[in-house]
Write a protein that holds these residues in place. Structure first.
Motif, PDB file in Angstrom:
ATOM      1  N   HIS A 239       0.824  -1.219   0.000  1.00  0.00           N
ATOM      2  CA  HIS A 239       0.000   0.000   0.000  1.00  0.00           C
ATOM      3  C   HIS A 239       0.849   1.257   0.000  1.00  0.00           C
ATOM      4  O   HIS A 239       0.562   2.213   0.708  1.00  0.00           O
ATOM      5  CB  HIS A 239      -0.952   0.026   1.210  1.00  0.00           C
ATOM      6  CG  HIS A 239      -1.679  -1.258   1.459  1.00  0.00           C
ATOM      7  ND1 HIS A 239      -2.459  -1.870   0.512  1.00  0.00           N
ATOM      8  CD2 HIS A 239      -1.727  -2.053   2.564  1.00  0.00           C
ATOM      9  CE1 HIS A 239      -2.968  -2.986   1.020  1.00  0.00           C
ATOM     10  NE2 HIS A 239      -2.532  -3.122   2.248  1.00  0.00           N
ATOM     11  N   ARG A 240       1.926   1.231  -0.767  1.00  0.00           N
ATOM     12  CA  ARG A 240       2.829   2.388  -0.791  1.00  0.00           C
ATOM     13  C   ARG A 240       2.081   3.646  -1.184  1.00  0.00           C
ATOM     14  O   ARG A 240       1.327   3.654  -2.143  1.00  0.00           O
ATOM     15  CB  ARG A 240       3.965   2.148  -1.784  1.00  0.00           C
ATOM     16  CG  ARG A 240       5.048   1.267  -1.209  1.00  0.00           C
ATOM     17  CD  ARG A 240       6.186   1.127  -2.218  1.00  0.00           C
ATOM     18  NE  ARG A 240       7.093   0.083  -1.782  1.00  0.00           N
ATOM     19  CZ  ARG A 240       8.321   0.328  -1.298  1.00  0.00           C
ATOM     20  NH1 ARG A 240       8.774   1.560  -1.225  1.00  0.00           N
ATOM     21  NH2 ARG A 240       9.074  -0.664  -0.913  1.00  0.00           N
ATOM     22  N   GLY A 241       2.312   4.687  -0.438  1.00  0.00           N
ATOM     23  CA  GLY A 241       1.739   5.982  -0.770  1.00  0.00           C
ATOM     24  C   GLY A 241       0.353   6.224  -0.185  1.00  0.00           C
ATOM     25  O   GLY A 241      -0.144   7.346  -0.216  1.00  0.00           O
ATOM     26  N   PHE A 242      -0.268   5.172   0.332  1.00  0.00           N
ATOM     27  CA  PHE A 242      -1.587   5.338   0.965  1.00  0.00           C
ATOM     28  C   PHE A 242      -1.425   5.548   2.467  1.00  0.00           C
ATOM     29  O   PHE A 242      -0.384   5.230   3.039  1.00  0.00           O
ATOM     30  CB  PHE A 242      -2.452   4.090   0.726  1.00  0.00           C
ATOM     31  CG  PHE A 242      -2.885   3.927  -0.704  1.00  0.00           C
ATOM     32  CD1 PHE A 242      -4.009   4.584  -1.192  1.00  0.00           C
ATOM     33  CD2 PHE A 242      -2.170   3.107  -1.568  1.00  0.00           C
ATOM     34  CE1 PHE A 242      -4.406   4.432  -2.514  1.00  0.00           C
ATOM     35  CE2 PHE A 242      -2.547   2.952  -2.892  1.00  0.00           C
ATOM     36  CZ  PHE A 242      -3.672   3.619  -3.370  1.00  0.00           C
ATOM     37  N   ASP A 243      -2.496   6.010   3.076  1.00  0.00           N
ATOM     38  CA  ASP A 243      -2.453   6.176   4.534  1.00  0.00           C
ATOM     39  C   ASP A 243      -2.269   4.835   5.235  1.00  0.00           C
ATOM     40  O   ASP A 243      -1.740   4.773   6.335  1.00  0.00           O
ATOM     41  CB  ASP A 243      -3.757   6.807   5.048  1.00  0.00           C
ATOM     42  CG  ASP A 243      -3.818   8.289   4.710  1.00  0.00           C
ATOM     43  OD1 ASP A 243      -2.764   8.834   4.307  1.00  0.00           O
ATOM     44  OD2 ASP A 243      -4.905   8.880   4.830  1.00  0.00           O
ATOM     45  N   HIS A 244      -2.754   3.806   4.593  1.00  0.00           N
ATOM     46  CA  HIS A 244      -2.625   2.495   5.237  1.00  0.00           C
ATOM     47  C   HIS A 244      -1.370   1.748   4.766  1.00  0.00           C
ATOM     48  O   HIS A 244      -1.302   0.518   4.806  1.00  0.00           O
ATOM     49  CB  HIS A 244      -3.889   1.648   5.028  1.00  0.00           C
ATOM     50  CG  HIS A 244      -4.265   1.430   3.590  1.00  0.00           C
ATOM     51  ND1 HIS A 244      -4.640   2.454   2.742  1.00  0.00           N
ATOM     52  CD2 HIS A 244      -4.340   0.294   2.857  1.00  0.00           C
ATOM     53  CE1 HIS A 244      -4.919   1.955   1.545  1.00  0.00           C
ATOM     54  NE2 HIS A 244      -4.742   0.649   1.592  1.00  0.00           N
ATOM     55  N   GLU A 245      -0.370   2.499   4.316  1.00  0.00           N
ATOM     56  CA  GLU A 245       0.912   1.872   3.956  1.00  0.00           C
ATOM     57  C   GLU A 245       1.401   1.012   5.121  1.00  0.00           C
ATOM     58  O   GLU A 245       1.292   1.398   6.287  1.00  0.00           O
ATOM     59  CB  GLU A 245       1.966   2.936   3.619  1.00  0.00           C
ATOM     60  CG  GLU A 245       3.293   2.326   3.185  1.00  0.00           C
ATOM     61  CD  GLU A 245       4.228   3.341   2.517  1.00  0.00           C
ATOM     62  OE1 GLU A 245       3.827   4.502   2.334  1.00  0.00           O
ATOM     63  OE2 GLU A 245       5.359   2.938   2.193  1.00  0.00           O
ATOM     64  N   THR A 246       1.933  -0.162   4.757  1.00  0.00           N
ATOM     65  CA  THR A 246       2.277  -1.166   5.780  1.00  0.00           C
ATOM     66  C   THR A 246       3.662  -1.736   5.506  1.00  0.00           C
ATOM     67  O   THR A 246       4.006  -1.998   4.358  1.00  0.00           O
ATOM     68  CB  THR A 246       1.271  -2.349   5.718  1.00  0.00           C
ATOM     69  OG1 THR A 246      -0.047  -1.806   5.850  1.00  0.00           O
ATOM     70  CG2 THR A 246       1.532  -3.357   6.819  1.00  0.00           C
ATOM     71  N   ALA A 247       4.443  -1.913   6.559  1.00  0.00           N
ATOM     72  CA  ALA A 247       5.730  -2.597   6.431  1.00  0.00           C
ATOM     73  C   ALA A 247       5.736  -3.794   7.366  1.00  0.00           C
ATOM     74  O   ALA A 247       5.336  -3.683   8.520  1.00  0.00           O
ATOM     75  CB  ALA A 247       6.877  -1.659   6.788  1.00  0.00           C
ATOM     76  N   VAL A 248       6.161  -4.933   6.833  1.00  0.00           N
ATOM     77  CA  VAL A 248       6.289  -6.143   7.661  1.00  0.00           C
ATOM     78  C   VAL A 248       7.732  -6.606   7.592  1.00  0.00           C
ATOM     79  O   VAL A 248       8.301  -6.726   6.503  1.00  0.00           O
ATOM     80  CB  VAL A 248       5.373  -7.278   7.137  1.00  0.00           C
ATOM     81  CG1 VAL A 248       5.626  -8.568   7.911  1.00  0.00           C
ATOM     82  CG2 VAL A 248       3.912  -6.869   7.235  1.00  0.00           C
ATOM     83  N   GLN A 249       8.345  -6.845   8.711  1.00  0.00           N
ATOM     84  CA  GLN A 249       9.706  -7.402   8.735  1.00  0.00           C
ATOM     85  C   GLN A 249       9.699  -8.522   9.762  1.00  0.00           C
ATOM     86  O   GLN A 249       9.607  -8.266  10.967  1.00  0.00           O
ATOM     87  CB  GLN A 249      10.713  -6.321   9.136  1.00  0.00           C
ATOM     88  CG  GLN A 249      12.155  -6.806   9.176  1.00  0.00           C
ATOM     89  CD  GLN A 249      12.966  -6.328   7.982  1.00  0.00           C
ATOM     90  OE1 GLN A 249      12.869  -5.176   7.583  1.00  0.00           O
ATOM     91  NE2 GLN A 249      13.745  -7.219   7.410  1.00  0.00           N
ATOM     92  N   SER A 250       9.742  -9.738   9.290  1.00  0.00           N
ATOM     93  CA  SER A 250       9.652 -10.872  10.222  1.00  0.00           C
ATOM     94  C   SER A 250      11.021 -11.394  10.574  1.00  0.00           C
ATOM     95  O   SER A 250      11.911 -11.441   9.731  1.00  0.00           O
ATOM     96  CB  SER A 250       8.850 -12.010   9.584  1.00  0.00           C
ATOM     97  OG  SER A 250       7.538 -11.577   9.326  1.00  0.00           O
ATOM     98  N   ALA A 251      11.181 -11.807  11.804  1.00  0.00           N
ATOM     99  CA  ALA A 251      12.418 -12.463  12.208  1.00  0.00           C
ATOM    100  C   ALA A 251      12.259 -13.961  11.997  1.00  0.00           C
ATOM    101  O   ALA A 251      11.163 -14.501  12.141  1.00  0.00           O
ATOM    102  CB  ALA A 251      12.723 -12.153  13.668  1.00  0.00           C
TER     103      ALA A 251
END
Ligand code: NAD
Ligand code: IPM
Ligand code: MN
Length: 352
Positions: free
Chosen positions: A145-157
């Motif tokens: 969702h780049r550029g949207f308010d609901h942009e999300t980043a996930v980084q899992s270990a």
């Protein structure tokens, strides 16, 4: 006479400065102890990236695979985002060659003033075994969702049983060879999946090492105790990110980033291991000829030990210790002196 083929990647910033400065020392050591060192230098790094769009060639790892070991200066450049440069060169080597043991000693040498009150030479001497291929550095995640308010980043270990067991076992073996004390660093109170799993593995592996006394610390408390009671540590074992952070503390309490060496080791001979200072490219002092070359020298000592040239390893390590104990010897600014990189190496060569 044995001859070793070593790939040298000077990299960025002060990387080439400390690599070039220590090259004559490496030749001296080989000559004195009667072995050969053939170095091949690769101009991989951010200049290459700016020029040709890649930190190293596509077949970079294949080319390195032929060598007995790798020596790396540093990677990182103010003009290119760090995740681009580090994921283009340093991290793919550690992971691609399965260098799962990142071994980082912290020793307070005689003659070095710790920022901690009351500590003198020999008081601090521990080694961190940092997991080096997975954990928080796993390439698992993404951005949506780049550029949207609901942009999300996930980084899992990622914590695998094999990956956790092998670093924990390597640390137990090191502790059994040293003072017999191992500190496992986690965050099991908050990270109830990965870190409790890590604790379980430590518990299981400890059964193989009845002579080793095991302590468990949460990483925040470990950060505190590396400052409050660094003398109490012998071997620490930690995940990739925790080990990264704790070893900068270790470097600082033992005097300087400029004194901290490391080895990225693949035990066994399927792949070459890589040796490098803990420090980065230090853009704030790059180009001035004032970087401390001793972290690089000590990293060469670790490389010599790794390839089986223990006498050369000891000579370089002891030479550094001897220089630091000598109040009249040249020192770089990080150690309170005003000498340049080359003067420190010249003095060290005399001592060898
Ligand atoms: P850094 O280790 O480069 O520098 C931190 C501080 O320590 C600076 O003030 C620097 O001047 C000093 N310092 C470091 N090495 C020194 C030496 N040999 N002699 C004297 N002083 C020394 O860490 P940073 O500033 O956070 O990072 C700079 C760049 O290096 C970034 O691009 C970062 O991503 C990269 N980096 C690379 C590596 C590596 O290649 N292994 C390690 C750490 C950081
Ligand atoms: C280190 C460095 C690297 C790491 C960076 C530059 C990716 O900080 O070698 O300690 O986090 O491993
Ligand atoms: Mn680091």
């Amino acid at each position: 006479m044995s001859t070793y083929d070593i790939a040298v990647i000077p990299g960025d910033g002060i990387g080439p400065e400390v690599v070039d400065a220590t090259a004559p020392l490496v030749r001296d050591a080989a000559e004195a102890f009667d072995f050969g060192i053939e170095t091949t230098t690769f101009d991989w790094g951010t200049e290459r990236y700016l020029d040709r769009g890649a930190m190293m060639p596509d077949d970079g790892l294949d080319r390195l695979a032929e060598f007995d070991a790798i020596f790396l200066g540093a990677v990182g450049h103010p003009e290119v985002p760090d995740h681009v440069t580090l994921h283009g060169l340093l991290l793919p080597i550690r992971k691609g060659f399965d260098q799962y043991v990142c071994k980082r000693p912290s020793v307070l040498f005689e003659g070095i003033e710790s920022p901690l009150r009351g500590y003198t030479g020999g008081d601090i001497d521990f080694v961190v075994y940092r997991e080096n291929t997975e954990g928080e550095y796993a390439d698992v995640g993404g951005r949506e969702h780049r550029g949207f308010d609901h942009e999300t980043a996930v980084q899992s270990a990622l914590f695998t049983r094999q990956g956790t067991e092998r670093i924990v076992r390597a640390a137990f073996e090191a502790a059994a060879d040293r003072e017999g004390r191992l500190t496992s660093v986690t965050k099991s109170n908050a990270q109830a999946h990965s870190m409790v799993f890590w604790d379980d593995v430590v518990e299981e592996v400890s059964a193989e090492f009845p002579s080793v006394e095991v302590e468990r610390l949460l990483v925040d408390a470990a950060a505190m105790d590396l400052i409050r009671r660094p003398e109490a540590f012998d071997v620490l074992v930690a995940s990739n990110l925790f080990g990264d952070i704790l070893t900068d503390i270790g470097a600082q309490v033992t005097g300087s980033m400029g004194l901290a060496p490391s080895g990225n080791v693949h035990p066994g001979d399927a792949y070459p291991s890589m040796f490098e200072p803990v420090h980065g490219s230090a853009p704030d002092i790059a180009g001035e000829g004032v970087a401390n070359p001793l972290a690089a020298a000590l990293s060469w000592s670790m490389l010599f030990e790794h390839v089986g040239e223990q006498r050369a390893a000891d000579a370089v390590w002891d030479g550094v210790a001897d220089q630091l104990a000598d109040a009249s010897a040249p020192r770089t600014a990080d150690l309170g002196g005003d000498a340049g990189t080359d003067a420190v190496v010249a003095d060290l060569r005399d001592r060898l």
